[in-house]
Design a protein around this motif. Structure first.
Motif, PDB file in Angstrom:
ATOM      1  N   LEU A  72     -34.698 -18.218 -14.816  1.00  0.00           N
ATOM      2  CA  LEU A  72     -34.941 -16.789 -14.610  1.00  0.00           C
ATOM      3  C   LEU A  72     -34.952 -16.393 -13.144  1.00  0.00           C
ATOM      4  O   LEU A  72     -35.521 -15.382 -12.767  1.00  0.00           O
ATOM      5  CB  LEU A  72     -36.258 -16.392 -15.283  1.00  0.00           C
ATOM      6  N   GLU A  73     -34.342 -17.193 -12.305  1.00  0.00           N
ATOM      7  CA  GLU A  73     -34.322 -16.888 -10.876  1.00  0.00           C
ATOM      8  C   GLU A  73     -33.645 -15.549 -10.626  1.00  0.00           C
ATOM      9  O   GLU A  73     -34.092 -14.742  -9.824  1.00  0.00           O
ATOM     10  CB  GLU A  73     -33.567 -18.008 -10.141  1.00  0.00           C
ATOM     11  N   GLN A  75     -32.975 -12.004 -10.937  1.00  0.00           N
ATOM     12  CA  GLN A  75     -33.829 -10.866 -11.298  1.00  0.00           C
ATOM     13  C   GLN A  75     -33.315 -10.041 -12.456  1.00  0.00           C
ATOM     14  O   GLN A  75     -34.040  -9.241 -13.023  1.00  0.00           O
ATOM     15  CB  GLN A  75     -33.935  -9.921 -10.099  1.00  0.00           C
ATOM     16  N   PRO A  78     -35.157 -11.186 -16.233  1.00  0.00           N
ATOM     17  CA  PRO A  78     -36.474 -10.720 -16.671  1.00  0.00           C
ATOM     18  C   PRO A  78     -36.388  -9.317 -17.242  1.00  0.00           C
ATOM     19  O   PRO A  78     -37.029  -8.990 -18.241  1.00  0.00           O
ATOM     20  CB  PRO A  78     -37.283 -10.713 -15.377  1.00  0.00           C
ATOM     21  N   HIS A 252     -27.966 -11.225  -7.146  1.00  0.00           N
ATOM     22  CA  HIS A 252     -28.862 -12.313  -6.796  1.00  0.00           C
ATOM     23  C   HIS A 252     -28.295 -13.092  -5.608  1.00  0.00           C
ATOM     24  O   HIS A 252     -28.993 -13.347  -4.619  1.00  0.00           O
ATOM     25  CB  HIS A 252     -29.001 -13.219  -8.019  1.00  0.00           C
ATOM     26  N   ALA A 284     -37.314  -3.739  -6.758  1.00  0.00           N
ATOM     27  CA  ALA A 284     -38.232  -4.641  -6.082  1.00  0.00           C
ATOM     28  C   ALA A 284     -37.485  -5.799  -5.437  1.00  0.00           C
ATOM     29  O   ALA A 284     -37.911  -6.344  -4.427  1.00  0.00           O
ATOM     30  CB  ALA A 284     -39.265  -5.174  -7.069  1.00  0.00           C
TER      31      ALA A 284
ATOM     32  N   LEU B  72     -42.408  -6.726 -16.152  1.00  0.00           N
ATOM     33  CA  LEU B  72     -42.010  -7.934 -15.441  1.00  0.00           C
ATOM     34  C   LEU B  72     -41.477  -7.645 -14.042  1.00  0.00           C
ATOM     35  O   LEU B  72     -40.747  -8.431 -13.470  1.00  0.00           O
ATOM     36  CB  LEU B  72     -40.965  -8.697 -16.256  1.00  0.00           C
ATOM     37  N   GLU B  82     -40.905 -18.764 -17.792  1.00  0.00           N
ATOM     38  CA  GLU B  82     -40.020 -19.926 -17.751  1.00  0.00           C
ATOM     39  C   GLU B  82     -40.796 -21.233 -17.873  1.00  0.00           C
ATOM     40  O   GLU B  82     -40.511 -22.066 -18.730  1.00  0.00           O
ATOM     41  CB  GLU B  82     -39.228 -19.898 -16.439  1.00  0.00           C
ATOM     42  N   PHE B 225     -44.635  -1.478  -7.003  1.00  0.00           N
ATOM     43  CA  PHE B 225     -43.777  -1.420  -5.831  1.00  0.00           C
ATOM     44  C   PHE B 225     -43.851  -0.047  -5.178  1.00  0.00           C
ATOM     45  O   PHE B 225     -44.087   0.083  -3.982  1.00  0.00           O
ATOM     46  CB  PHE B 225     -42.341  -1.729  -6.266  1.00  0.00           C
TER      47      PHE B 225
END
Lengths: 349, 349
Positions: A72-73, A75, A78, A252, A284, B72, B82, B225
């Motif tokens: 789930l690195e 973004q 999620p 990403h 974010a 999230l 995860e 945020f």
DNA sequence: TTGAAAGCGATACCAC
DNA sequence: GTGGTATCGCTTTCAA
């Protein structure tokens, strides 16, 4: 604490048959006003809730959707979990998470079948499609999210998908960068075999070719943050020969690229190097970056996914590949048309 | 395609009773070598997999853990999904996602009970604890993740939790900032009623008081945020009176703060303003920011959570509150001790 | 060790 | 519209 009350208990208290209780809790069933009331009251007083396991046992539907992802690195994912889960919850479905690095598909398949999963959403470019095939084999509807069925005839006849118009997105990026006067345009690939990457790159190179422009440099970042940083160092290694823009296969990685550009190389974005991403990761994540990017709407993609799931759960539905439109959003990581000519090698104070 | 084979089918093929099949698939059962072999072979040839629903119906355990979260946006939480999901998968458990904004807890409770959920992990500062109480009431083990049971005697006697040492973390931050020579130190709170915020702020103000330093300014960002951006604008509104450092209650907000500081106000971080966060969001999120932060290890927290879940699933376990150590990691958003005195109002070129 | 039989808690089909 | 009953696929006594 106490064992949960059963329909039998409720029936006794309400002076009706257990069938009546069942009907009361079955949306389309025929129950008289009176019975329904008595059952409802009895149920409430006992704190009765139908046992989902018993129900699934006989209906053969669990109202559970498996969501298979790798890591789930990025973004973007999620957000997918959140939206998909919310949407399904509203319809009485639930999301069961499967984190898989793509190798142990057998175990995952076992579990999916054991739990009588009603449908599977596979969202991750990293995952091989054998799992999708196995599910299809077992009659479990599969929707590929953000990727396309592989080229086998089998896959195309069994598997549905939701993607955005990656090819068109790629084209838009090339056109934008050229229009802005960039001439040394690089491409940073994600996973080379992934359909997202293939299509994005295809659209991009097509549009470049159409304008008689060559792709100035190309490197591969495997959709990982570190991979992208390394690739950036390679592409921008020789000060005199630096690209003046990069199209990065997803947001990403684009963030990683901008990190290296600004942090390690002291280049300004967008003044010295234009950067364009793809995906539309939440604010974010890109906040400080002001990333120009091709946006694919998670909401639309999720909505289509849910629709497809329902469709595929019907007796003999045909698979369908839905393509969602995407569009460029310019923030300020590409210089404006009026800006002075590129000076890719200049460092700012 | 075909209906899945049942234990009955396997039994017939293997020439044994259905009970024998069941035993073969039950870890601690007594089956002869011979029977087990024949069953295993028959099962494999049919592609048999025990039906989890039927099993749960009788064992009253689903091997499903509910993970309740709100939104999230905060990068910390995907990481929790995860890690938790991976860890539970290895033990034959699964994670069922619940996204809840904290208001519709009744519906969530219903679903948790319907699915015979074996345990609940509540991870989100936003969620009220009524759900936790209701679960405890119904005998479903609950572990609060990154938050502490509320002060009611009831909660303290029924609910377990895993948190990091927020108070100590807060203290560390104050000490660091003071040691670095900062004198106008501000605090940006998250959700004021959340235990993470309360404890972090407490440790922070305690250490400040101990050093006879006052908190220069305070604002509330509600862990969002946008909230953090707005709060930053407020705290840094008057050029002559700007703080020279901020302790921000979590990383997610800290990133927003740095965005405003550098982007809108043209201040340099860490030269003009020191920023310290809390949480340790993955690198992809803070990459460009080089955020000094208090790290709480997700791995450790998840491990403790799983352990607690198992513990609480035992007949009459007592709740337990686990506190994980945390520590400061300095990247470069706080100026070094040797740096020149603060010049919070100066803009860089 | 093994098989027969009794549930687990619901739904579905059946007469009434 | 209603109640009885078979059934879903498995685990779990209980004799043998």
């Amino acid at each position: 604490m106490r064992a949960s009350p059963t329909a039998q208990d409720v029936a006794k208290l309400a002076n009706v048959s257990q069938s009546a209780v069942s009907r009361t809790f079955t949306p389309g069933a025929s129950v008289s006003e009176d019975t329904r009331n008595r059952v409802t009251i009895a149920a409430k007083s006992l704190g009765y809730r139908p046992n989902a396991m018993a129900r699934s046992l006989i209906t053969r539907r669990s109202r559970i959707i498996a969501l298979v992802m790798s890591y789930l690195e990025n973004q973007f994912y999620p957000l997918v979990i959140e939206k998909l889960s919310q949407k399904l919850q509203k319809q009485g479905y639930h999301v069961l998470m499967f984190i898989s690095d793509g190798n142990e598909t057998d175990g995952v398949l076992d579990e999916i079948l054991q739990y009588q999963i009603d449908g599977v959403v596979m969202a991750s470019a990293m995952l091989s499609q054998t799992l999708a095939h196995q599910c299809a084999d077992s009659g479990v509807p599969v929707v590929l999210f953000n990727r396309v069925p592989d080229t086998s005839a089998y896959a195309r006849h069994t598997t549905s998908s939701v993607t955005s118009d990656n090819r068109r997105g790629g084209r838009l990026v090339a056109e934008l960068l050229l229009a802005r006067g960039h001439r040394r345009i690089a491409f940073l690939a994600g996973l080379e075999q992934s359909s997202t990457n293939v299509e994005r790159e295809r659209g991009f190179t097509e549009a470049m070719a159409q304008a008689d422009a060559a792709v100035y440099r190309r490197a591969v970042g495997h959709y990982s943050f570190e991979g992208a940083k390394q690739a950036t160092r390679e592409m921008f290694g020789e000060p005199g020969l630096r690209p003046d823009a990069v199209f990065v296969a997803n947001d990403h990685m684009a963030i990683a690229v901008m990190d290296v550009l600004r942090g390690e190389l002291g280049l300004r974005v967008p003044e010295d190097v234009g950067v364009v991403g793809f995906d539309d990761v939440p604010q974010a994540a890109w906040g400080a970056y002001r990333l120009t990017t091709v946006v694919q709407s998670v909401e639309q993609m999720v909505a289509a996914t849910v629709e497809l799931l329902h469709e595929q759960m019907q007796p003999d539905a045909l698979p369908r590949n839905v393509v969602i439109g995407c569009h460029l959003v310019e923030r300020d990581s590409v210089r404006a048309a009026t800006a002075q000519p590129p000076s890719p090698t200049r460092k700012h104070p």
